[in-house]
Design an enzyme around this catalytic site. Structure first.
Site, mmCIF file in Angstrom:
data_model
loop_
_atom_site.group_PDB
_atom_site.id
_atom_site.type_symbol
_atom_site.label_atom_id
_atom_site.label_comp_id
_atom_site.label_asym_id
_atom_site.label_seq_id
_atom_site.Cartn_x
_atom_site.Cartn_y
_atom_site.Cartn_z
ATOM 1 N N TRP A 131 -6.576 9.182 10.045
ATOM 2 C CA TRP A 131 -7.982 9.002 9.685
ATOM 3 C C TRP A 131 -8.687 8.006 10.579
ATOM 4 O O TRP A 131 -9.906 7.887 10.531
ATOM 5 C CB TRP A 131 -8.120 8.623 8.215
ATOM 6 N N ASP A 132 -7.936 7.263 11.401
ATOM 7 C CA ASP A 132 -8.570 6.319 12.323
ATOM 8 C C ASP A 132 -9.514 7.045 13.271
ATOM 9 O O ASP A 132 -10.424 6.443 13.817
ATOM 10 C CB ASP A 132 -7.558 5.568 13.190
ATOM 11 N N GLU B 259 -2.562 0.607 1.679
ATOM 12 C CA GLU B 259 -1.388 1.385 1.259
ATOM 13 C C GLU B 259 -0.390 0.575 0.444
ATOM 14 O O GLU B 259 0.707 1.046 0.166
ATOM 15 C CB GLU B 259 -0.718 2.002 2.495
ATOM 16 N N LYS C 123 -2.457 -4.580 2.379
ATOM 17 C CA LYS C 123 -1.923 -4.247 3.700
ATOM 18 C C LYS C 123 -3.013 -4.262 4.761
ATOM 19 O O LYS C 123 -2.813 -4.713 5.881
ATOM 20 C CB LYS C 123 -1.279 -2.862 3.648
ATOM 21 N N GLN C 124 -4.166 -3.745 4.397
ATOM 22 C CA GLN C 124 -5.242 -3.596 5.372
ATOM 23 C C GLN C 124 -6.545 -3.468 4.593
ATOM 24 O O GLN C 124 -6.531 -3.156 3.415
ATOM 25 C CB GLN C 124 -5.010 -2.365 6.236
#
Lengths: 758, 758
Positions: free
Chosen positions: A353-354, A480, A591-592
């Site tokens: 998806w980046d 995630e 995580k992000q």
């Protein structure tokens, strides 16, 4: 979690250079010196053979194999078999013997080893002195290049000069389909056909299960007349010849290679003929070298970022731009951008998806047609996304977490069945692209169809809770580390915006372009009753928020056990390798960016106070175990005036691979995260925002820099922004006057450079 | 979800009979006519060979293989390789030819087919008339039996009578290790050694990776002198002989088989010697048959349930008791109860958490030493449970979701890493056992050690939420349709009770048995500071509840999307096969009791109003996609006076397999759920409760029954309860006077039968 730079390559604004050869770094260098031209890529491996650690990697965009292993978890909607970009032909295959001694840098006596990649030409040169025996010393230069225009072509030049003594050389040059796909430990090719004459040879080989064909043919031109012998082995064809050199004599040989991919099997009868025809017409490397130089000049004219006062980042960002451009510049809408580009096998060469969230902005502002093609990829793979939605018992289209061919390649259901940021990401990408380009033609034809099918998917996957709210249950957001949660703010918010935008476009089309409107409805089988329901879903979509505007990442997040991320010992990272799998998912560690991600994407929809409170809450909980995480944080930190923090997050960005910060560059480059490095400068320090009605510019400058300059293309204007310690200079290099928000003031950008005090 | 009875077997109080042979039901009958003696089990397959669908299944308790496939999901704590009970030796292998015609019921011309399993003796008899050719008709009777006392022994008797014409027969009898494990489609045995003389033969074979050995030897005794020829093939040894029969002549042959398992490799040199010695001493089937009859008489004297006025359920419950006893009666603490007993390969022959929650009560009240041995199994596998806890980054001991050897065999992390009812179930089992038996010796030696290690695990796996509550995050309760939830009420409540009980036992030991107390602390390395912390965890353990006592199954359950389970089309069941995997997990549908489960287990800790409100909320949301679900609902419905509902839930219980309600009996019997059928009568209609200080009895009777009688052993008393439409008669058959709560009144049960009006 201190990351440590492994400073190895020489710092230079335009060159990446290695001086001296260190075996332990050889695989890292193979990644660093990768070449690509979107159509194909080749790692910087030693083509003459190397008995040390090596990944002889050569890849074609979209040429893939199915995973040999079936997924042993066999529930409905779980991907049964993954696919991956398959290691293809070693078209540089060379062996050199001097007398009985073969050249192998793992054992050879060498010195004066140098390797240079010139970012202005894309030419990779490697040279060294070799002492095959006591009497002889030769200088060998290998040069390689991919044609950036005629993308099926590659070149190899070898120069051998006797520095001391005579040399009785045997050289074997061939094309080899025996490459081992490292991830699977085996070869996936079947030989189909071989042809040869004295100075050219070719082969067609086919992948095992996907039956994709590659024609690889080459011809050689040498500085001496050669008596060649054909060497044929299974999946290999080449020429062997002897060259006797006297002291100080130079021998040169050029190999021209044509590689043509046939992915579909259509017209395959002619593949050999097409290939040999193309091979005959292939120009000399000198001509192509000059054309490549022009190609790259145009790229740099448009895309270069100049940094004064920081050569390391200057080199770093140029290397990023160079690699990103090599990987993808929009030649074919069937291509996409793998997580490692065309430089290695990690992540299966799959696109994630980046693409829309991290890579698209780079292309939007530097290469609009490439940006469009990235979205066309999603249009052409809409049928696969619709099939995927059905597998998930849903309607519409669900875009894959990871893919090469449009089908979901991720066989972990906890990602493939729970994460929907690829779908909302595609919708966001369309919105973002149209906002920057005003390309209504694309929007009203392909864009709207995608939007409708994604909206359909979202509404069928979402659900009404018993208290009358709409949202997504049992999902995983971009973060995630939180699995199977309800009302993940990112998922809900992005879905809300997708639905609203789809309705807005439908409304607009109804007014402006009734014919397209009607034909779209007909094509999608969409009736008013269906899309009116979307309005209600969007309105009732839950985004949990406290009275201060602090958004709750998901329902219950605020009550989760607190984990002090700084208490985790360094040697427990990456957590996926050191923690019990389930342990990762039951605390408030992130995580992000998740909330912060949509605050960045739809930046203009949130006030500064809201960004501040959310940044301050979520940033300390984030471990950045995703390479795109720091740049997003850096951009928001810049916006919030946290200049030091912004620079700290930026620190690894441009040199992630050059300095091997994550210690895994040998597996391939972090291609999509190097896109974030560009965003980090342009959106972060440059303060560019492209999600508002007007272009927004609010540049700052890191303390350590004297100045920096970047260019962006926005609504057909080419704009240059130069920021130094005192002023910002904005110049319109091409196109009409543009109104933009500069430091919160609506300002006209004209031919006369605008100079603003900072 | 209407379940339809497939009424096929003749209804009889003591026999299960099949009259006439229907090929399509053959595999179901193989399961139904399974024999076992805890040590081993054998399906009711046709030993003479059968070319139709068949599962030649023969199993030894605890003899297993490792899964040939490695789990492709390789995160820490995820089981890399599963294990399963492996199909072993066909010790009944027989082939019969008449002239050139071989006997194969798939093709043979037969009539008068009958098969009878006598629940009073455990003898299985099959007979039919076979017309191998126009002139000949023979009557064949196969009889088989397992020795219930000398459990290594099996018997086969074959009788052949010529009804018409002469018969020239060839018979081959052997032992065959070539059995195919159906689930894996391959054989797992390696031949080690063969021996034979004229009338006995033996083989030792070994499993592929686990290196467990089985000795199988047999001898034959015939009514005629035989000239036998040895037949040897790979993994097969047998005798062939000819028998010529004149019209009306009868030939009989008896095969005595000894099978000895060596799981550990210890003393393996003697296995052959031990085996042949045992084989020589094996008694005739007549003697053993009589001993088995006595064995079963004792069983029925203790365990029988008599139902007047409902022969179908009379047969059903006796079949349940028969099969449960066959599967396990406590001969060896290294055995456990697989989900399918020893009757098939489904669920890998693994033991699940039902052992302590569903099977244990049967043994507690009918066979206390077997109940103790079930708990000893957990004591002997404590080291494996401790290892498992470590894999999960936790302390103490985590018992497996599914196991044969004590190690976790479930390789789906979403179950093995998230479900902890096996651990709290073991603790509950200890508590329950001690409550019924007062066996403090077990408690203070083995029990407390388990309790301490489970408590340790729970405290290390649980966590404090930011608002100061303790509980479990990211878990799955018994309801497997809610995955990765926080504060699952079952998990939290059972953990709270486990901690409290552990502390209570420690306190008790400190007072009563200081030496054991000290040595336990020393052995477990437990200090006061550690277990004092458990108190706080227990106190602050969250069980979410509204003002009316309605318990929330997990945090957020009440807000989940509502799903009307009656709207799901019948052909979408089982949902795991028809729904996208993730779709199952995002609504308020319940697979099996979760809140209601602990309201049953700790029944005396909840008031009737609380049970009522929870029953009425959760029952309509439950689809019972677990075979133990209806019985729990039936028991609670009985308690709440919902007699009709109680009977509806009971309806499938006793005849689940006899009537093949779930259409999968061919895979094996639902052994652990037939344990629930017994509970359904004794706890449900009988109103027995064993979780209070005193025994509780509040019998009701289903409308359709005239009377029913059951016996229970409680604290060394044998009590008989007979319930008819007007009265309840409670008799003390053995032991001292006992105070019990009968219909809420504390009453003495004495030698003089107590007759109470209902």
């Amino acid at each position: 979690m201190g990351k440590i730079a492994d400073m190895y390559y020489t710092v230079d604004p335009w060159l990446v250079s290695e001086k001296g050869f260190e075996k332990s770094r050889s695989e890292v260098s193979e990644s660093i010196f990768s070449l690509a031209n979107e159509y194909m890529g080749v790692r910087g491996y030693f083509e003459e053979g190397y008995s040390g650690e090596t990944l002889i990697g050569s890849y074609f965009n979209g040429v893939y194999e199915n995973s040999p292993q079936e997924n042993h978890v066999k529930y409905k909607g779980i991907v049964a078999r993954s696919h991956f970009m398959v290691n293809a032909v070693d078209w540089l295959y060379t062996r050199i013997w001097c007398g009985d001694t073969s050249l192998d840098l793992a054992n050879a006596e060498i010195d004066n080893f140098e390797r240079h990649l010139d970012l202005r030409t894309g030419i990779l040169i490697r040279s060294f002195h070799w002492k095959p025996n006591k009497e002889t010393k030769v200088k060998i230069i290998f040069k390689r290049m991919l044609n950036m225009e005629e993308v099926t072509q590659g070149y190899q030049n070898i120069s051998i000069e006797t520095l001391e003594g005579d040399a009785d050389l045997t050289i074997l040059m061939g094309i080899d389909f025996n490459t081992i796909h490292k991830g699977e430990g085996r070869n996936f090719w079947k030989e189909q056909e071989k042809n040869s004459n004295h100075f050219s040879a070719s082969m067609i080989a086919e992948t095992s299960t996907t039956k994709q064909k590659v024609y690889a043919g080459f011809s050689i031109v040498a500085s001496k007349s050669l008596d060649t012998r054909i060497v044929e082995r299974d999946k290999f064809i080449g020429f062997e010849f002897n060259v006797k050199l006297k002291e100080k004599e130079v021998f040169e040989v050029e190999r021209r290679v044509t590689m043509i991919v046939n992915k579909t099997g259509i017209d395959e009868r002619n593949l050999s003929q097409i290939g040999s025809q193309a091979l005959k017409l292939q120009l000399s490397s000198n001509v192509v070298c000059e054309r490549n130089r022009i190609h790259w000049k145009n790229v740099w004219d448009q895309e270069d970022i100049q940094i004064e006062g920081d050569t390391r980042n200057q080199q770093g960002i140029r290397y990023c731009i160079f690699q990103l451009h090599q990987t993808y510049y929009g030649q074919n809408p069937n291509h996409n951008i793998g997580a490692k580009g065309l430089t290695g096998e990690a992540y299966g060469g799959l696109a994630f998806w980046d693409t829309e969230t991290c890579c698209l902005p780079f292309y939007l502002l530097t290469n609009l047609s490439a940006a469009k093609n990235l979205l066309e990829f999603r249009y052409y793979t809409l049928p696969q996304a619709k099939e995927r939605a059905k597998q998930l018992d849903c309607e519409g289209a669900c875009y894959p977490i990871a893919t090469l061919n449009g089908h979901e390649a991720c066989d972990l259901w906890q990602h493939a069945s729970l994460q929907f940021q690829p779908s909302t990401g595609v919708a966001y990408g369309i919105w973002h692209y149209v906002n920057v380009s005003h390309d209504k033609e694309f929007l009203y034809s392909h864009g709207i169809e995608i939007l409708i099918e994604v909206s359909r998917f979202l509404v069928s996957r979402g659900a009404w809770s018993t208290n009358g709210e709409f949202g997504f249950f049992g999902v995983m957001g971009p973060d995630e580390f939180q699995m199977m949660v309800n009302h993940n703010a990112y998922t809900n918010y992005m879905a809300k915006r997708t639905l609203e935008y789809t309705l807005e476009v439908l409304e607009e089309m109804k007014t402006i372009d009734r014919i397209s409107f009607q034909s779209t409805l007909a094509k999608c089988g969409l009736i008013e009753k269906e899309y009116q329901n979307w309005q209600e879903c969007a309105e009732k979509m839950v985004v949990l928020k406290d009275e201060n505007g602090l958004i709750e990442q998901h329902d219950g997040f605020f009550k989760l056990p607190e984990l002090d991320i700084h208490s985790i010992p360094v040697d427990e990272f990456p957590l996926y390798d050191h923690w019990s799998y389930d342990r990762i998912y039951r605390n408030n560690m992130i995580k992000q960016p998740d909330v912060l991600m949509f605050l960045f994407l739809y930046n203009q929809s949130f006030g500064i106070a809201e960004k501040q409170i959310n940044y301050e809450f979520y940033e300390p909980k984030t471990i950045h175990e995703s390479s795109l995480s720091p740049s997003i944080h850096s951009i928001l930190a810049s916006e919030l005036g946290k200049e030091q923090e912004a620079y700290q997050f930026f620190e690894f960005a441009t040199r992630m691979d050059l300095d091997n910060f994550n210690r895994n560059t040998r597996e391939g480059l972090h291609t999509t995260s190097i896109a974030s490095a560009w965003m980090n400068i342009v959106y972060g320090f440059g303060g560019v925002r492209t999600d508002g009605k007007e272009l927004i510019l609010s540049p700052t400058i890191p303390e350590k820099w004297k100045s920096y300059t970047f260019k962006i293309t926005y609504q057909k204007r080419l704009i240059q922004v130069k920021v130094d310690r005192m002023t910002v200079k904005i110049s319109l290099l091409k196109g009409d006057i543009l109104k933009a928000q500069i430091y919160n003031e609506l300002t006209e950008i004209t031919n006369i450079a605008l100079v603003i005090d900072r």
